[in-house]
Scaffold this active site. Structure first.
Site, PDB file in Angstrom:
ATOM      1  N   CYS A  66       0.824  -1.216   0.000  1.00  0.00           N
ATOM      2  CA  CYS A  66       0.000   0.000   0.000  1.00  0.00           C
ATOM      3  C   CYS A  66       0.863   1.274   0.000  1.00  0.00           C
ATOM      4  CB  CYS A  66      -1.008  -0.023   1.149  1.00  0.00           C
ATOM      5  SG  CYS A  66      -2.390   1.102   0.823  1.00  0.00           S
TER       6      CYS A  66
ATOM      7  N   HIS B  57      -3.773  -5.014   0.081  1.00  0.00           N
ATOM      8  CA  HIS B  57      -3.305  -5.463   1.400  1.00  0.00           C
ATOM      9  C   HIS B  57      -3.463  -6.978   1.541  1.00  0.00           C
ATOM     10  CE1 HIS B  57      -2.595  -1.737   3.766  1.00  0.00           C
ATOM     11  NE2 HIS B  57      -3.466  -1.192   2.938  1.00  0.00           N
TER      12      HIS B  57
ATOM     13  N   GLU C 111      -2.122  -8.975   3.591  1.00  0.00           N
ATOM     14  CA  GLU C 111      -2.136  -9.430   4.998  1.00  0.00           C
ATOM     15  C   GLU C 111      -3.543  -9.426   5.583  1.00  0.00           C
ATOM     16  OE1 GLU C 111      -1.293  -6.494   4.017  1.00  0.00           O
ATOM     17  OE2 GLU C 111      -2.080  -5.021   5.448  1.00  0.00           O
TER      18      GLU C 111
END
Ligand code: MN
Length: 264
Positions: free
Chosen positions: A129, A235, A237
Site C-alpha cells: 500500500c 493489502h 495481509e
C-alpha cells in the site's frame, strides 16, 4: 547475589541450538501521537503474516541517528514497508496539493534511507500500500497525490466506511512472467483496496506487474530478477484467512531471504 532459580530453569528448558533460525525482517514503524506522547507502532496483521510465513519481524523506531539505523539495517535479512499516510510530495519533486493527505516526515526519512540501502544491497523488500508508493519514490518514481482528483474515470480505490478491510473492491490483471504471478499462482485476482494515492511514473529499473481495470498500478517489482523487491497496492495481509493464495506473497518474500542467505 545468585541468579534466581526460575531463570535457570527457563534457560535449561531449551538448548540454544534447538531454535530454527528465521530471517529477520525489519518493519519501519509509524508515528502515533496520543495525549502529546509519541509512540512508534505497526499493525499486528503484518507481524502475524510474516510469522505465519516463517519470518521473524522486528519493529524499527523512527528518528534514530544514522549510525543507529545503519546498525539495525546491517542485521536485517529483509525489509517490509507497511501501509499508512502519504509520502511528502517533495520527495518526488512536487508541491503539496490540497488533495494530498496526512504526512509523517519522520517516517518518510527513515523509510527512504532504509529502502535505498536495501536497494543498493539487494536486500529483499516487500512493500504494501503506502509501501509500494514509498518504494517507487525511493527508486526515483512519482505518485498521484489523489486518484479521484487526478485520474478521470478511476474506480473507487479508497476504503468505504463500514466495509471489512478484506472487502474485494476490484480485480487486478497480473503479468504472467512476474514474481507476483508466481507467488500468487494466478494472473487474475480480486483484491481489497484502501488507498487514495497510486503510482504515476514507475521508477527506473522497476516494472509494472499488476493493474486494476481502470489502469491504476497495483503491483511493481525490480527488473533485476535476482533482487526480490516487490510492491503491491492492495493489502494481502488482510486477506490471508479468506484467500490463502495471499500468503504466497509472504512465502515468496521469505524464500527470497533464505535463498540470499544460503548464497552468501
Ligand atoms: Mn486499488
Amino acid at each position: 547475589m545468585s541468579v534466581p532459580c526460575i531463570e535457570l530453569q527457563i534457560l535449561n528448558l531449551k538448548n540454544e541450538t534447538d531454535y530454527k533460525m528465521k530471517p529477520l525482517i525489519g518493519i519501519p514503524t509509524r508515528t502515533q501521537v496520543e495525549n502529546d506522547l509519541i509512540r512508534y507502532s505497526a499493525l499486528a496483521t503484518y507481524t502475524r503474516a510474516l510469522d505465519l510465513a516463517g519470518g521473524a519481524p522486528v519493529l524499527i523506531p523512527l528518528n534514530l541517528s544514522d549510525d543507529t539505523l545503519r546498525t539495525i539495517f546491517e542485521r536485517l535479512d529483509g525489509l517490509l514497508l507497511q501501509g499508512g499516510v502519504d509520502v511528502h510530495p517533495r520527495e518526488y519533486g512536487e508541491e503539496v496539493a490540497p488533495y494530498c493527505g496526512e504526512i509523517d516526515e519522520a517516517r518518510d526519512a527513515t523509510e527512504l534511507r532504509l529502502t535505498r540501502w536495501a536497494l543498493q544491497a539487494h536486500l529483499p523488500i516487500l512493500a504494501i500500500c503506502r509501501g509500494i508508493q514509498l518504494l517507487n519514490v525511493a527508486a526515483g518514481g512519482s505518485l498521484y497525490q489523489d486518484i479521484a482528483a487526478q485520474v478521470p474515470n478511476a474506480l473507487q480505490h479508497p476504503h468505504i466506511k463500514g466495509n471489512p478491510y478484506s472487502f474485494r473492491a476490484h480485480t487486478i490483471a497480473i503479468e504472467p512472467e512476474s514474481q507476483l504471478a508466481r507467488a500468487l499462482g494466478t494472473t487474475q485476482l480480486e483484491v481489497n483496496s484502501l488507498h487514495h494515492q497510486a503510482i504515476k511514473h514507475v521508477a527506473p529499473r522497476f516494472r509494472v506487474t499488476a493493474r486494476a481495470p481502470d489502469g491504476i498500478i497495483e503491483g511493481i517489482e525490480a527488473e533485476n530478477a535476482h533482487h526480490f523487491a516487490l510492491g503491491v497496492q492492495f493489502h494481502p495481509e488482510w486477506m490471508i484467512d479468506e484467500e490463502p493464495r495471499m500468503l504466497g506473497i509472504f512465502d515468496a518474500f521469505i524464500r527470497a531471504m533464505n535463498h540470499r542467505n544460503e548464497e552468501r
